[in-house]
Design a protein around this motif. Structure first.
Motif, mmCIF file in Angstrom:
data_model
loop_
_atom_site.group_PDB
_atom_site.id
_atom_site.type_symbol
_atom_site.label_atom_id
_atom_site.label_comp_id
_atom_site.label_asym_id
_atom_site.label_seq_id
_atom_site.Cartn_x
_atom_site.Cartn_y
_atom_site.Cartn_z
ATOM 1 N N UNK A 1 -14.160 14.434 -5.471
ATOM 2 C CA UNK A 1 -13.178 15.118 -6.304
ATOM 3 C C UNK A 1 -11.790 14.543 -6.042
ATOM 4 N N UNK A 2 -10.941 14.626 -7.062
ATOM 5 C CA UNK A 2 -9.580 14.105 -6.956
ATOM 6 C C UNK A 2 -8.684 15.107 -6.240
ATOM 7 N N UNK A 3 -7.521 14.641 -5.826
ATOM 8 C CA UNK A 3 -6.550 15.527 -5.195
ATOM 9 C C UNK A 3 -6.128 16.635 -6.159
ATOM 10 N N UNK A 4 -5.993 16.310 -7.431
ATOM 11 C CA UNK A 4 -5.635 17.336 -8.414
ATOM 12 C C UNK A 4 -6.702 18.419 -8.485
ATOM 13 N N UNK A 5 -7.956 18.024 -8.407
ATOM 14 C CA UNK A 5 -9.048 19.006 -8.429
ATOM 15 C C UNK A 5 -9.026 19.871 -7.169
ATOM 16 N N UNK A 6 -8.674 19.279 -6.034
ATOM 17 C CA UNK A 6 -8.597 20.041 -4.790
ATOM 18 C C UNK A 6 -7.490 21.092 -4.890
ATOM 19 N N UNK A 7 -6.328 20.684 -5.404
ATOM 20 C CA UNK A 7 -5.239 21.630 -5.569
ATOM 21 C C UNK A 7 -5.599 22.767 -6.506
#
Length: 219
Positions: free
Chosen positions: A125-131
């Motif tokens: 998962x991308x950092x945006x998805x983690x946030x």
């Protein structure tokens, strides 16, 4: 009444050292344990943060974060509430590989991942998805904890998640997310909410990468 009585303080604490941290191995959501040094780091952080007027401790359900949080819970006499939304970034096919192995198998990819919040490791998962995964945890606490103003809530999690959640809370544009660098083991971030409500929280970054004591290799 203090002029800060309405301010909600949020501390995001990274877990203590694991063997995989020491070996520069990509952990992601693999459930690793703290080293003896990591346990000592957790106790030191707990002594420092135990005086922060905390009302709640929430942690990732991965063992390295839970154990770090429990050290703080023991000092604060607060229960530790686990939440899988606070887990580290899913690194997909990179999990279990060392940094050098990732660089050999996926040339340039790790640099791109650090510089681009939209980049997704293969199968991860991308950092945006983690946030986006973690942000609802804070929003729910904002709504549910009427006793939060003037007090502190502590979330114990992971370096990648803490950076992503901080960027999401500050509403940074995706191209600016990489300005938030890495966190040392049991270092923490502190934010404060000065806004009127959950839709206008007015988050500010007060502290980044603070530690209970100076590392022995820093003069």
């Amino acid at each position: 009444m203090s002029k800060y009585a309405h301010v909600r303080n949020l501390i995001l604490l990274r877990h203590g050292q694991t063997e995989w941290n020491a070996a520069d191995r990509m952990q992601g959501q693999i459930d690793t344990d703290l080293t003896e040094l990591g346990r000592q780091q957790a106790k030191e952080a707990a002594r420092e943060l135990g005086s922060r007027n905390a009302i709640a401790i929430h942690a990732s359900d991965l063992r390295r974060a839970k154990e770090t949080a429990q050290a703080l819970g023991d000092v604060s006499e607060l229960p530790v509430i686990t939440d899988p939304r606070l887990r580290e970034t899913n690194l997909g096919d990179w999990e279990g590989l060392t940094h050098l192995e990732v660089d050999a198998d996926y040339p340039g990819a790790r640099v791109q991942w650090r510089l681009d919040a939209t980049y997704t490791p293969p199968g991860g998962e991308s950092k945006l998805e983690v946030g986006a995964r973690a942000l609802p945890v804070v929003r729910e606490l904002y709504n549910e904890r009427q006793d939060w103003p003037g007090r502190t809530i502590i979330l114990v999690a992971h370096g990648g998640l803490i950076a992503a959640l901080t960027a999401a809370l500050l509403e940074l544009p995706p191209e600016k997310w990489p300005v938030l660098g890495g966190l040392a083991n049991t270092s923490w971030v502190q934010l404060s909410s000065h806004g009127p409500d959950v839709d206008r929280p007015g988050w500010r970054l007060d502290v980044w990468n603070a530690a209970a004591k100076v590392a022995p290799d820093v003069q």
